[in-house]
Design a protein around this motif. Structure first.
Motif, PDB file in Angstrom:
ATOM      1  N   GLU A 132      -3.877 -33.991  11.021  1.00  0.00           N
ATOM      2  CA  GLU A 132      -3.078 -33.750   9.817  1.00  0.00           C
ATOM      3  C   GLU A 132      -3.277 -35.001   8.967  1.00  0.00           C
ATOM      4  O   GLU A 132      -2.610 -36.014   9.143  1.00  0.00           O
ATOM      5  CB  GLU A 132      -1.605 -33.547  10.184  1.00  0.00           C
ATOM      6  N   GLN A 163      -4.483 -30.003   7.409  1.00  0.00           N
ATOM      7  CA  GLN A 163      -5.186 -30.145   8.681  1.00  0.00           C
ATOM      8  C   GLN A 163      -6.703 -30.065   8.447  1.00  0.00           C
ATOM      9  O   GLN A 163      -7.189 -29.119   7.804  1.00  0.00           O
ATOM     10  CB  GLN A 163      -4.761 -29.051   9.669  1.00  0.00           C
ATOM     11  N   GLU A 177      -8.840 -32.159  15.485  1.00  0.00           N
ATOM     12  CA  GLU A 177      -8.063 -31.751  14.301  1.00  0.00           C
ATOM     13  C   GLU A 177      -7.022 -32.816  13.970  1.00  0.00           C
ATOM     14  O   GLU A 177      -6.325 -33.311  14.858  1.00  0.00           O
ATOM     15  CB  GLU A 177      -7.379 -30.403  14.540  1.00  0.00           C
ATOM     16  N   SER A 206      -9.386 -27.150   8.389  1.00  0.00           N
ATOM     17  CA  SER A 206      -9.070 -26.500   9.660  1.00  0.00           C
ATOM     18  C   SER A 206      -8.610 -25.058   9.437  1.00  0.00           C
ATOM     19  O   SER A 206      -8.042 -24.727   8.386  1.00  0.00           O
ATOM     20  CB  SER A 206      -7.965 -27.280  10.366  1.00  0.00           C
ATOM     21  N   TYR A 219      -4.901 -24.677   8.634  1.00  0.00           N
ATOM     22  CA  TYR A 219      -4.334 -25.126   7.361  1.00  0.00           C
ATOM     23  C   TYR A 219      -3.731 -23.949   6.602  1.00  0.00           C
ATOM     24  O   TYR A 219      -4.368 -22.906   6.441  1.00  0.00           O
ATOM     25  CB  TYR A 219      -5.402 -25.798   6.494  1.00  0.00           C
TER      26      TYR A 219
END
Length: 518
Positions: free
Chosen positions: A200, A510, A198, A490, A493
């Motif tokens: 950002e 994300q 994952e 993700s 998020y």
């Protein structure tokens, strides 16, 4: 003794005259001119919420925004006008498409008529511009750079800077963009190989665009460019907070925490810029170099050395302000464009695959050459749709410095016109019933997505000078990213767009990254 008395009398008269002038200017600025503008617009049927003292409608506006953004959105919903411009939604329902509201003592007319907007931007660019409040709000941030310049100053500055964003010079930046993107992709690959899934992605896009603008603007002074980026980011947040209090007379002189920190940050940014400038000048003076360089800073310094017949002086402070302006605009807007576009593609695997197939066909799995970018039509459609749904700025402001006429509408000197870009981009009347859906196909027809109501970079002579730079950068980065990784949104998020000068994801974006087979 008599001479002393005469001198004291003269000083007293001068002091009284000064006090009288200050009082008169204050009454004129805070009472007489706003009242005159209000009456002129009311006669034309343009009304709005009643202002409250010198704060106008600021408290109501910020209260509405605070309420609408206090919670995250339940799903990834692109219907964000009511969230980010709740005051526009409320007042347009009450007073119609044209209405006036008050930002402190400054009257602002909201305008959504696309024909009038086109006329304003194409015919009146030299007699409209940024207001005193806007200039003061960014005085320590971008100063008197191109973004905040007006009239002839804007004309001269635009003419000086324009060559840096045209033709072969523009294409020459693509090498820096590719090089920086390769480093970013390698860092993502290393993180994936170490077990990370994952990311950002907004942080990576922000660092990448800062790297690119540092290289294209400052060339060899790359490390100082990164320092300036971090300082300007902090300065942006401080200036956004401090600008809320500009409606109070003399507030910019108050020794508040924000004002002290703003001045400290500005001094540090200017110090770093002066070091870079002095280094360039030293190289020329000792004969190590015959010019100041071919990057943006070099172009500005070379121009400063020329004797100009039009009496426009380009001093060191203006050069620093220009550098800060392009560092901010060239870094932040593109980083946000990339971040929102990746979020949209991560949420729509079909369009992600379409773009990936196009990139593979045009670039043959390699790096996209600058002269082949125009062939990435699907990618261009996706970027345009991203700019429509999430334009960098929610509003586009213009103040009238002279009386002007927009068809049936008389605009008096001193009235600010605020164009709600976000609302226009999300207008069902203009874009159809699927206005709040991610549908890049709508940009397949140039006649449908005409420039009159698609204005992420403004329009007319005062459009964004770095538009071509930003689009080239976005295409190169997205093409290289999408050919190396697939990405999905993700579960962590949280969809929560907010405005801090520009539209940003409150918690970042994300995504899960998965490397593609070579």
């Amino acid at each position: 003794m008599a001479t002393l008395v005469v001198c004291l009398m003269i000083l007293l008269v001068l002091f009284i005259s000064l006090v009288f002038k200050v009082v008169f200017d204050t009454v004129l600025c805070y009472l007489l001119i706003p009242r005159r503008i209000r009456k002129i617009m009311e006669k034309q049927g343009v009304r709005g919420p009643k202002p409250r003292g010198i704060t106008g409608n600021i408290h109501e506006m910020f209260s509405l925004i605070s309420q609408s953004t206090s919670k995250d959105m339940d799903t990834i919903d692109h219907d964000i006008v009511g969230r980010l411009l709740p005051h526009y939604v409320k007042w347009s329902k009450l007073y119609g498409k044209r209405f006036i509201y008050w930002h402190g003592i400054e009257p602002r007319m909201c305008l959504t008529d696309t024909d009038l907007i086109k006329e304003l931007m194409t015919k009146h660019h030299l007699v409209t511009g940024k207001s005193w409040l806007q200039q003061q709000g960014s005085k320590h941030f971008t100063g008197r750079g191109l973004l905040m310049a007006n009239g002839q100053d804007w004309y001269h500055q635009r003419r000086i800077v324009a060559p840096a964003f045209m033709g072969d010079k523009l294409k020459s930046y693509s090498a820096h963009m590719v090089e920086c993107t390769k480093h970013m992709l390698q860092s993502l690959q290393n993180a994936v190989e170490s077990g990370k899934t994952e990311f950002e992605i907004g942080e990576y896009m922000s660092r990448l665009t800062a790297d690119i603008i540092a290289r294209t603007e400052f060339d060899s002074s790359y490390d100082k460019g990164k320092q300036i980026f971090h300082l300007l980011t902090s300065l942006q947040h401080h200036c956004a907070q401090a600008s809320r209090h500009l409606c109070f007379p003399g507030s910019r002189f108050f020794p508040t925490k924000y004002n002290r920190e703003i001045k400290s940050l500005k001094m540090e940014v200017d110090r770093l810029l002066l070091e870079i400038i002095q280094s360039r000048k030293d190289c020329v003076e000792i004969g190590r170099s015959s010019s100041y360089g071919s990057d943006l800073l070099g172009i500005l310094l070379n121009e400063m050395e020329k004797k100009r017949a039009d009496n426009f002086t380009l001093n060191l402070q203006l050069i620093m302000d220009e550098c800060k302006t392009f560092f901010f605009a060239g870094h932040e807007t593109t980083a946000l464009l990339l971040t929102w576009t990746i979020m949209l593609l991560a949420s729509d695997p079909d369009w992600q695959e379409k773009v990936r197939a196009e990139v593979k066909q045009v670039c043959n799995g390699g790096v996209p050459p600058a002269d082949q970018l125009s062939k990435l039509t699907l990618l261009n459609m996706v970027i345009s749709e991203s700019l429509r749904l999430y334009p960098p700025a929610t509003v586009l402001p213009r103040m009238a410095f002279k009386n002007i006429k927009l068809r049936d509408l008389f605009i008096p000197k001193g009235l600010s016109i605020w164009i709600p870009v976000l609302a226009i981009h999300h207008s069902e009347e203009l874009w159809g019933k699927d206005v709040n859906e991610f549908n890049p196909e709508r940009f397949n027809s140039k006649s449908f997505a005409s420039g009159r109501h698609f204005i992420p970079f403004a329009a007319g002579s005062r459009n964004c000078i770095g538009q071509s730079f930003a689009m080239m950068e976005a295409k190169i980065i997205l093409a290289m990213l999408i050919s190396r990784f697939s990405f999905t949104i993700s579960e962590s998020y949280r969809h929560a767009p907010v405005v801090v000068m520009t539209i940003k994801p409150k918690y970042g974006v994300q995504v899960y990254l998965k490397p593609l087979d070579p």
